[in-house]
Design a protein around this motif. Structure first.
Motif, PDB file in Angstrom:
ATOM      1  N   ARG A  47       0.827  -1.203   0.000  1.00  0.00           N
ATOM      2  CA  ARG A  47       0.000   0.000   0.000  1.00  0.00           C
ATOM      3  C   ARG A  47       0.863   1.254   0.000  1.00  0.00           C
ATOM      4  NH1 ARG A  47      -2.730  -0.917   4.593  1.00  0.00           N
ATOM      5  NH2 ARG A  47      -1.826   0.673   5.941  1.00  0.00           N
ATOM      6  N   SER A  48       0.438   2.251  -0.776  1.00  0.00           N
ATOM      7  CA  SER A  48       1.085   3.560  -0.768  1.00  0.00           C
ATOM      8  C   SER A  48       0.366   4.430   0.249  1.00  0.00           C
ATOM      9  CB  SER A  48       1.008   4.196  -2.156  1.00  0.00           C
ATOM     10  OG  SER A  48       1.603   5.479  -2.159  1.00  0.00           O
ATOM     11  N   GLN A  49       1.128   4.966   1.211  1.00  0.00           N
ATOM     12  CA  GLN A  49       0.518   5.693   2.329  1.00  0.00           C
ATOM     13  C   GLN A  49       1.328   6.944   2.641  1.00  0.00           C
ATOM     14  OE1 GLN A  49      -0.920   3.099   5.290  1.00  0.00           O
ATOM     15  NE2 GLN A  49      -1.069   4.633   6.906  1.00  0.00           N
ATOM     16  N   SER A  50       0.656   7.966   3.128  1.00  0.00           N
ATOM     17  CA  SER A  50       1.316   9.233   3.456  1.00  0.00           C
ATOM     18  C   SER A  50       2.497   9.017   4.387  1.00  0.00           C
ATOM     19  CB  SER A  50       0.319  10.190   4.116  1.00  0.00           C
ATOM     20  OG  SER A  50       0.992  11.324   4.644  1.00  0.00           O
ATOM     21  N   LYS A  51       3.592   9.655   4.079  1.00  0.00           N
ATOM     22  CA  LYS A  51       4.777   9.577   4.932  1.00  0.00           C
ATOM     23  C   LYS A  51       4.477  10.027   6.353  1.00  0.00           C
ATOM     24  CE  LYS A  51       8.209  10.365   1.265  1.00  0.00           C
ATOM     25  NZ  LYS A  51       9.260  11.283   0.752  1.00  0.00           N
ATOM     26  N   ASN A  52       3.541  10.939   6.482  1.00  0.00           N
ATOM     27  CA  ASN A  52       3.240  11.506   7.793  1.00  0.00           C
ATOM     28  C   ASN A  52       2.212  10.701   8.584  1.00  0.00           C
ATOM     29  OD1 ASN A  52       4.987  13.731   7.335  1.00  0.00           O
ATOM     30  ND2 ASN A  52       3.380  14.750   6.140  1.00  0.00           N
ATOM     31  N   ASP A  53       1.662   9.664   7.973  1.00  0.00           N
ATOM     32  CA  ASP A  53       0.660   8.840   8.658  1.00  0.00           C
ATOM     33  C   ASP A  53       1.353   7.657   9.337  1.00  0.00           C
ATOM     34  OD1 ASP A  53      -1.757   7.959   9.578  1.00  0.00           O
ATOM     35  OD2 ASP A  53      -2.387   7.062   7.668  1.00  0.00           O
ATOM     36  N   ASN A  54       2.334   7.973  10.158  1.00  0.00           N
ATOM     37  CA  ASN A  54       3.113   6.939  10.839  1.00  0.00           C
ATOM     38  C   ASN A  54       2.898   7.029  12.344  1.00  0.00           C
ATOM     39  OD1 ASN A  54       4.694   9.469  10.520  1.00  0.00           O
ATOM     40  ND2 ASN A  54       6.219   8.406  11.742  1.00  0.00           N
ATOM     41  N   GLY A  55       2.993   5.872  13.006  1.00  0.00           N
ATOM     42  CA  GLY A  55       2.779   5.831  14.447  1.00  0.00           C
ATOM     43  C   GLY A  55       2.400   4.432  14.868  1.00  0.00           C
ATOM     44  N   GLY A  56       1.631   4.341  15.957  1.00  0.00           N
ATOM     45  CA  GLY A  56       1.289   3.026  16.484  1.00  0.00           C
ATOM     46  C   GLY A  56      -0.167   2.668  16.413  1.00  0.00           C
ATOM     47  N   ASN A  57      -0.968   3.494  15.733  1.00  0.00           N
ATOM     48  CA  ASN A  57      -2.406   3.243  15.682  1.00  0.00           C
ATOM     49  C   ASN A  57      -2.775   2.360  14.485  1.00  0.00           C
ATOM     50  OD1 ASN A  57      -2.893   4.941  17.929  1.00  0.00           O
ATOM     51  ND2 ASN A  57      -2.862   6.748  16.598  1.00  0.00           N
ATOM     52  N   VAL A  58      -3.865   1.628  14.613  1.00  0.00           N
ATOM     53  CA  VAL A  58      -4.355   0.788  13.520  1.00  0.00           C
ATOM     54  C   VAL A  58      -4.587   1.652  12.284  1.00  0.00           C
ATOM     55  CG1 VAL A  58      -6.250  -0.667  12.730  1.00  0.00           C
ATOM     56  CG2 VAL A  58      -5.389  -0.906  15.068  1.00  0.00           C
ATOM     57  N   GLY A  59      -4.108   1.184  11.148  1.00  0.00           N
ATOM     58  CA  GLY A  59      -4.232   1.947   9.911  1.00  0.00           C
ATOM     59  C   GLY A  59      -3.017   2.785   9.586  1.00  0.00           C
ATOM     60  N   GLN A  60      -2.141   2.999  10.576  1.00  0.00           N
ATOM     61  CA  GLN A  60      -0.911   3.737  10.330  1.00  0.00           C
ATOM     62  C   GLN A  60       0.209   2.763   9.949  1.00  0.00           C
ATOM     63  OE1 GLN A  60      -0.572   5.966  14.147  1.00  0.00           O
ATOM     64  NE2 GLN A  60      -0.886   7.813  12.901  1.00  0.00           N
ATOM     65  N   TRP A  61       1.387   3.320   9.612  1.00  0.00           N
ATOM     66  CA  TRP A  61       2.550   2.468   9.360  1.00  0.00           C
ATOM     67  C   TRP A  61       3.587   2.696  10.445  1.00  0.00           C
ATOM     68  CZ3 TRP A  61       7.446   4.546   8.474  1.00  0.00           C
ATOM     69  CH2 TRP A  61       7.522   5.880   8.056  1.00  0.00           C
ATOM     70  N   ASN A  62       4.349   1.652  10.730  1.00  0.00           N
ATOM     71  CA  ASN A  62       5.426   1.771  11.716  1.00  0.00           C
ATOM     72  C   ASN A  62       6.661   1.034  11.228  1.00  0.00           C
ATOM     73  OD1 ASN A  62       4.611  -0.878  12.131  1.00  0.00           O
ATOM     74  ND2 ASN A  62       4.067  -0.620  14.284  1.00  0.00           N
TER      75      ASN A  62
ATOM     76  N   PRO B  58       8.891   0.212   6.386  1.00  0.00           N
ATOM     77  CA  PRO B  58       7.563   0.666   6.806  1.00  0.00           C
ATOM     78  C   PRO B  58       6.526  -0.422   6.534  1.00  0.00           C
ATOM     79  CG  PRO B  58       8.187   1.720   4.733  1.00  0.00           C
ATOM     80  CD  PRO B  58       9.365   0.927   5.193  1.00  0.00           C
ATOM     81  N   THR B  59       5.733  -0.745   7.547  1.00  0.00           N
ATOM     82  CA  THR B  59       4.687  -1.756   7.386  1.00  0.00           C
ATOM     83  C   THR B  59       3.417  -1.310   8.105  1.00  0.00           C
ATOM     84  OG1 THR B  59       5.399  -2.992   9.348  1.00  0.00           O
ATOM     85  CG2 THR B  59       6.320  -3.688   7.250  1.00  0.00           C
ATOM     86  N   ASP B  60       2.314  -1.831   7.655  1.00  0.00           N
ATOM     87  CA  ASP B  60       1.034  -1.600   8.322  1.00  0.00           C
ATOM     88  C   ASP B  60       1.128  -2.086   9.768  1.00  0.00           C
ATOM     89  OD1 ASP B  60      -2.130  -1.274   8.019  1.00  0.00           O
ATOM     90  OD2 ASP B  60      -1.727  -3.171   9.059  1.00  0.00           O
ATOM     91  N   VAL B  61       0.638  -1.294  10.708  1.00  0.00           N
ATOM     92  CA  VAL B  61       0.749  -1.605  12.133  1.00  0.00           C
ATOM     93  C   VAL B  61       0.183  -2.986  12.457  1.00  0.00           C
ATOM     94  CG1 VAL B  61      -0.139  -0.979  14.418  1.00  0.00           C
ATOM     95  CG2 VAL B  61       0.841   0.781  12.952  1.00  0.00           C
ATOM     96  N   LYS B  62      -0.990  -3.285  11.928  1.00  0.00           N
ATOM     97  CA  LYS B  62      -1.633  -4.557  12.246  1.00  0.00           C
ATOM     98  C   LYS B  62      -0.873  -5.733  11.637  1.00  0.00           C
ATOM     99  CE  LYS B  62      -6.128  -6.902  12.160  1.00  0.00           C
ATOM    100  NZ  LYS B  62      -7.540  -6.813  11.692  1.00  0.00           N
ATOM    101  N   VAL B  63      -0.391  -5.572  10.414  1.00  0.00           N
ATOM    102  CA  VAL B  63       0.357  -6.652   9.764  1.00  0.00           C
ATOM    103  C   VAL B  63       1.695  -6.864  10.462  1.00  0.00           C
ATOM    104  CG1 VAL B  63       1.366  -7.452   7.596  1.00  0.00           C
ATOM    105  CG2 VAL B  63      -0.805  -6.216   7.572  1.00  0.00           C
ATOM    106  N   ASN B  64       2.319  -5.789  10.903  1.00  0.00           N
ATOM    107  CA  ASN B  64       3.562  -5.878  11.673  1.00  0.00           C
ATOM    108  C   ASN B  64       3.325  -6.734  12.920  1.00  0.00           C
ATOM    109  OD1 ASN B  64       5.900  -5.439  13.236  1.00  0.00           O
ATOM    110  ND2 ASN B  64       6.049  -3.290  12.667  1.00  0.00           N
ATOM    111  N   SER B  65       2.217  -6.489  13.590  1.00  0.00           N
ATOM    112  CA  SER B  65       1.885  -7.247  14.795  1.00  0.00           C
ATOM    113  C   SER B  65       1.614  -8.715  14.473  1.00  0.00           C
ATOM    114  CB  SER B  65       0.661  -6.623  15.470  1.00  0.00           C
ATOM    115  OG  SER B  65       0.273  -7.364  16.604  1.00  0.00           O
ATOM    116  N   THR B  66       0.946  -8.971  13.350  1.00  0.00           N
ATOM    117  CA  THR B  66       0.661 -10.347  12.951  1.00  0.00           C
ATOM    118  C   THR B  66       1.944 -11.110  12.653  1.00  0.00           C
ATOM    119  OG1 THR B  66      -1.480  -9.728  12.020  1.00  0.00           O
ATOM    120  CG2 THR B  66      -0.513 -11.793  11.250  1.00  0.00           C
TER     121      THR B  66
END
Length: 272
Positions: free
Chosen positions: A104-119, A146-154
């Protein structure tokens, strides 16, 4: 920049320029460069950066590459955020990054630890060797993506292998109780990141000797599997433009070292 980096910088640029000129004026000739590599870049790197590794195989090659790539600038864990925004930039949209597992292509600034963000995903799971986020293996952007927060956790700290159930929120990726299989487009990327770590971190600093093995369920041991599968993935998914550009950005802008298995994919089989 260290003295070694300064030594490489001018010859590397000069060699690229020289080979480019020759390529433009001489008749085309067969090349022994690995598929997908620029002849100019390959020649420049082999004449400078990799000169001490050429002609070697096995443990001797692994040792030579370790010496070469251990000369690097180290980042803090907070600096990794900005590095990933450059290394994994979407070539079609410079305001976005491309996430490793989902694509997925996602905003560079949409990073963090919340679902839907990348970390920040440690492809060599940080618990395998217990290095955490310490400066060194814990902040080495050659294996941080950079990976999707939920997929990183999985994915968690699972080893890599084929099989499992497909992830609903990341089609093309599969997982079971002890392993994770990434989508086909990045299987080789994952393999080459793991093998980079095994060459870079050999236990001659304050960190564990990281090594691949042919099993899963490695837990906290400084091991990562499954080697036979990783070798297969590296062959089936050779370095693409995105991966090669990423290697260049890390070398030019951040750590000033390279992943040798992106430049020379054939070295995977020469060592393992």
């Amino acid at each position: 920049m260290s003295r070694r980096h300064s030594f490489y910088a001018r010859p590397l640029l000069a060699a690229v320029a020289a080979v480019t000129v020759l390529a433009g004026t001489a008749a085309a000739a067969p090349s022994d460069a690995a598929p997908g590599r620029s002849t100019a870049t390959a020649a420049a790197l082999d004449d400078t950066y990799y000169q001490d590794a050429l002609g070697k195989t096995g443990a001797e090659l692994k040792s030579a590459l370790h010496t070469i790539i251990s000369d690097q600038t180290k980042l803090s864990y907070s600096q990794v955020w900005d590095a990933l925004k450059a290394t994994d930039e979407d070539p079609a949209d410079s305001s976005n990054v491309v996430l490793l597992y989902t694509g997925r292509s996602q905003s560079k600034n949409d990073n963090g630890g919340n679902v839907g963000q990348w970390n920040r995903e440690h492809v060599w799971a940080k618990s395998h060797g217990d290095f955490g986020t310490a400066t060194g293996p814990g902040t080495d952007v050659h294996h941080l993506r950079p990976t999707d927060v939920k997929v990183n956790s999985t994915r968690g700290n699972k080893d890599f292998d084929n099989g499992g159930s497909e992830l609903g929120d990341a089609p093309g990726n599969f997982t079971d109780g002890d392993s994770f299989e990434p989508r086909a487009e990045v299987k080789g990327d994952v393999a080459r990141m793991i093998l980079y770590m095994a060459v870079r971190y050999e236990g001659d600093d304050s960190f564990a000797d990281l090594e691949p093995n042919d099993q899963v369920n490695n837990g906290s041991a400084p091991k990562m599997g499954k080697l036979s599968v990783l070798k297969q993935w590296s062959q089936e998914d050779p370095p693409d433009t995105f991966e090669k550009r990423r290697n260049d950005v890390i070398f030019d802008q951040f750590q000033h070292n390279r992943n040798p298995f992106i430049d020379h994919p054939e070295w995977v089989g020469a060592i393992w």
